[in-house]
Design an enzyme around this catalytic site. Structure first.
Site, mmCIF file in Angstrom:
data_model
loop_
_atom_site.group_PDB
_atom_site.id
_atom_site.type_symbol
_atom_site.label_atom_id
_atom_site.label_comp_id
_atom_site.label_asym_id
_atom_site.label_seq_id
_atom_site.Cartn_x
_atom_site.Cartn_y
_atom_site.Cartn_z
ATOM 1 N N ASP A 86 0.828 -1.198 0.000
ATOM 2 C CA ASP A 86 0.000 0.000 0.000
ATOM 3 C C ASP A 86 0.867 1.254 0.000
ATOM 4 O O ASP A 86 1.528 1.555 1.001
ATOM 5 C CB ASP A 86 -0.911 -0.017 1.234
ATOM 6 C CG ASP A 86 -1.813 1.187 1.317
ATOM 7 O OD1 ASP A 86 -2.047 1.816 0.270
ATOM 8 O OD2 ASP A 86 -2.287 1.501 2.420
ATOM 9 N N ASP A 279 -1.878 5.778 -5.265
ATOM 10 C CA ASP A 279 -2.104 4.876 -4.124
ATOM 11 C C ASP A 279 -2.426 3.468 -4.618
ATOM 12 O O ASP A 279 -3.528 3.205 -5.097
ATOM 13 C CB ASP A 279 -3.245 5.426 -3.273
ATOM 14 C CG ASP A 279 -3.562 4.537 -2.074
ATOM 15 O OD1 ASP A 279 -2.769 3.623 -1.788
ATOM 16 O OD2 ASP A 279 -4.594 4.770 -1.430
#
Length: 494
Positions: A86, A279
């Site tokens: 992430d 992201d």
């Protein structure tokens, strides 16, 4: 959500295939002892790595696809864990207790090298949250960087909507900057520890493969995570770089969007409200509400489908066609313009409908159903997996820039589904599309606590004043008339 099988790569080192979302170890690995190898508890399971008429809309639970699974395996001493990668958070955390939705967990009591710091940590995401205890342990990355490294690791003791049914990963690896680390920025991140101890360059890159492939089911998609550099075989053509505007998330500057080659004609600040980030932990391309509405209207206007359910755009419904038909030719190309390192120039990354009209598995025998890979956001433009699957993305922290290049795996039926073009002039946009005042999350927390303290003090004073008996009572005279203009009654809540 999607899952990926990553190659974990290091420049000038041998490639290593990492088993994603499995509980099995590579054939070259053997536990040091039966006791230590059992620290990863739980059952060990595995997963195998045109023109047309719209036939139906099917109601769909959007929440099932809020989390994207980008996994690689990391070895904590002698135990393998599958980790969600992430770039939108900064903590490294793994399951520390049994959980119905976790196939395995890390038992710290069986690790001779684990040291608890006794600090509670809570991390909240756009969907889901977890609470755990901060500690340190030793990791190794076989066939990559030689040696063992001590890193901060949080063991997850409680969670809500974080571990999802059928998702076989055991934790999360946050690769953003330390300012987002919880409980404070003093917690050194996984990648910062690796850069400092292994002395690798402060850069990593990511390739996520899955264009045109179903987003649910038992299959996993390929991908590569390169720590410490760039792998030339993972991209085609040139790399285009855009500056990192702020070092917290990987915040970039978006100049404009085009749908089917037509500019949306919005103020460029709308695209960056209140930030635009890259992201990998977000499944979809998320757009600020005003931008999202404009994009949906433009797609609906330029698509070859006259009537389309609003539920498809909102994510509550799927659109289904006969399995023999491909609907992608009915939708336009979407382009995102970013500022180049030379601020007077820009470049654009484009995704074809194969990336944002995404097939879903297991709906019907004769139907192939699709979801809309774009959603609205209340606080950011998020370049998530919907876009990243088209590109090899370089996070060059050393030079404060994010790079994009076309990925060789971004093809459907032998044709590329992503493009990069440039340079273009920036004379038609503002010199700065990003607000000069950026409130980072830690600053917002401090401001919130300060306001809460102030409210508490005021409330305490009011309570004390109410408890003190009045020493005199005012007697009204004829001049003390309470009229509608002065009375609070006139302005009461109704």
């Amino acid at each position: 959500g999607r899952s990926y099988t990553f190659f974990l790569c290091f420049p000038n080192f041998m490639f290593m295939l990492i088993s994603a979302l499995t509980g099995t170890q590579p054939s070259t690995w053997k536990p040091h002892s039966p006791t230590e190898s059992s620290a990863l508890n739980g059952p060990q399971s595995s997963m195998c790595p045109g023109q047309g008429r719209l036939l139906a809309h099917i109601d769909w639970a959007k929440k099932k696809f809020e989390v994207v699974i980008n996994s690689f395996a990391v070895q904590i001493r002698t135990w393998w864990l599958n980790i969600l990668v992430d770039t939108g958070s900064s903590n490294f955390a793994v399951a520390g207790v049994p959980d119905p939705d976790v196939t395995s967990y890390f038992n710290t009591e069986l690790s001779s090298t684990y040291k608890s710091q006794g600090i509670e940590v809570t991390v909240k995401y756009s969907q889901g949250s977890w609470t755990g205890v901060l500690g340190t342990d030793v990791i190794t990355i076989p066939k990559g960087i030689d040696g063992s490294y001590t890193i901060n690791i949080a063991t997850i003791l409680e969670s809500e909507n974080f571990f999802l049914p059928g998702v076989k990963w055991h934790g999360i690896l946050g690769l953003a900057y330390d300012i987002l680390a919880k409980p404070s920025s003093s917690v050194e991140t996984f990648f910062d520890s690796l850069v400092r101890q292994a002395q690798i360059p402060n850069i990593f890159s990511l390739q996520m493969c899955g264009a045109g492939l179903p987003v649910s089911g038992s299959g996993t998609n390929g991908g590569s995570l390169v720590l410490g550099g760039i792998e030339p075989s993972l991209y085609k053509g040139n790399i285009w770089y855009t500056p990192i505007k702020e070092e917290w998330y990987y915040q970039v500057e978006i100049l404009k969007l085009e749908v089917g080659g037509q500019n949306l004609e919005l103020d460029c600040r709308e695209y960056n409200a209140d930030k635009a980030i890259v992201d990998s932990g977000t499944t979809l391309l998320r757009l600020p509400q005003k931008v999202f509405s404009a994009v949906v209207q433009a797609i609906a206007r330029t698509s070859l489908i006259q009537e389309f359910s609003s539920g498809f755009w909102s994510g509550s419904q799927l659109a289904c066609w006969d399995k023999t038909e491909r609907p992608w030719s009915l939708f336009p190309k979407l382009s995102i313009y970013m500022r180049d390192e030379n601020s007077s120039r820009s470049f654009r990354i484009s995704i074809l409908p194969q990336l944002y009209i995404q097939p879903i598995l297991g709906i019907g025998e004769n139907l192939q159903c699709y979801r809309f890979g774009i959603s609205s956001s209340t606080n950011a433009l998020v370049i998530g997996a919907t876009v990243m699957e088209g590109f090899y993305v370089i996070f060059d922290r050393a030079q404060r820039r994010v790079g994009f290049a076309v990925s060789p795996c971004a093809e459907v039926d032998g044709s590329p589904v992503s493009e990069i073009e440039g340079p273009f002039t920036t004379t038609d946009v503002a010199s700065n599309c990003v607000s000069s005042i950026t409130f980072h999350e830690p600053v917002l927390w401090i401001a919130s606590y300060a306001l809460m303290s102030l409210c508490g003090i005021i409330l305490l004073i009011l309570i004390i004043l109410l408890l003190i008996p009045p020493r005199c009572q005012h007697r009204y005279t004829d001049n003390d008339v309470v009229n509608d203009e002065s009375s609070l009654v006139r302005h009461r809540w109704k």
